[in-house]
Design an enzyme around this catalytic site. Sequence first.
Site, short mmCIF file in Angstrom:
data_model
loop_
_atom_site.label_atom_id
_atom_site.label_comp_id
_atom_site.label_asym_id
_atom_site.label_seq_id
_atom_site.Cartn_x
_atom_site.Cartn_y
_atom_site.Cartn_z
N ARG A 82 0.85 -1.21 0.00
CA ARG A 82 0.00 0.00 0.00
C ARG A 82 0.87 1.25 0.00
NH1 ARG A 82 -4.42 0.51 4.61
NH2 ARG A 82 -2.59 1.09 5.84
N LYS A 185 -2.69 6.74 1.06
CA LYS A 185 -2.54 7.20 2.44
C LYS A 185 -1.60 8.41 2.42
CE LYS A 185 -2.22 5.11 7.03
NZ LYS A 185 -3.47 5.55 7.60
N GLU A 221 -16.22 6.15 4.90
CA GLU A 221 -15.46 5.58 6.01
C GLU A 221 -15.49 6.54 7.19
OE1 GLU A 221 -11.25 5.06 5.08
OE2 GLU A 221 -11.43 6.58 3.55
#
Length: 341
Positions: A82, A185, A221
């Site tokens: 990720r 992220k 989220e």
Amino acid sequence: MDPKEIDFYSLGFNFIETKTMYIADHKDGEWSDGQLVPFSNFEISPAACVLNYGQGIFEGMKALRTKDGDITLFRPEENARRLNKSASRMLMPNYDIELFIKALKQVVKANEDFIPPYDSGGALYIRPLMIGNGPILGVKPALEYKLIIYTVPVGPYFPEGFRGIDLEMSTIYTRAAPGGTGSAKTCSNYAGSMLPVKETKSRGFSQIIFLDAVNREYIEEVGTANFFAVIDGVLITPKTSGTILPGITRKSILELGNKKLGMVTEERDISYKEIFEGSCTETFCAGTAAVITPIKSVVLEDKKRIFSDGEPGEMTRKLYELLTGIQRMDIEDEFGWIVKV
Ligand code: PLP
Ligand code: COI
């Protein structure tokens, strides 16, 4: 800080300086050999790309102490992958996955005295951070990068812990739009969430639930974790279509729900309306920091849904026991998720 001065049994989620960090620099298209160095400040150009244009990404993981005294990491190769996906989205260099895992092990070992004991329930949070630190003026990727991995001993992210949290759905703010950086992220996603979260907290809620930017209807989220609901007995979480962070805890919970609890699982759009209906019996949020935190109530303007008065739902509890049991090696790791340090 001297680890002997830390009360590991009353930690929150706050910065505490530990002894050692890992640093690697990227210049002329190559990463330098990574090194362990004492935790300290470092110099950065005022014209650094990260300072001016937000070219920075990070990861979040935990090292845990098991009952037998071992130290574990949870699916670190997923974080490595990720990190590289986030890096590619932000035009930053990738980092070798094997080297990344080796670096994690080195930095955790070097800070071993800061790992909270098994019975404290705490963890050594690991924060890999990559920044464009080379100077730049036009909006372009930096020419130099730094990877830093530091650690912090932490307790629960939400002080309410397993008693559950009260959340508010935002009708004003969204977190990410299609085509944006929601699934990376990247630091700026978090900077943009600070005002919405501050306002939500000022109204007495623990965190915010973001809805989708297009329809303002589908749940995306929670500020720092993925969202789950049990609807008609099915374990459901919003699908990852580019605007939410594809959580590693999320992925693990879907597998545990399906393979260990025999639940039907779905990744699909969840309308906020479904949360206010009786068929939705449990909701929780999930992430490295949040682990599995039950949601006690959800508010959207004048609508309120109360799920519990402090007792988590049955599936939430079972998933929590499975996940944390595997992470702390109290339960056999049949999925091969645990990497020992
Ligand atoms: N969503 C956001 C916005 C997060 O910050 C996090 C935490 O990293 C998650 C979801 C959960 O991801 P993970 O389970 O990989 O920690
Ligand atoms: C995590 O769960 O690791 C997070 O990144 C959440 C937050 C502390 C940013």
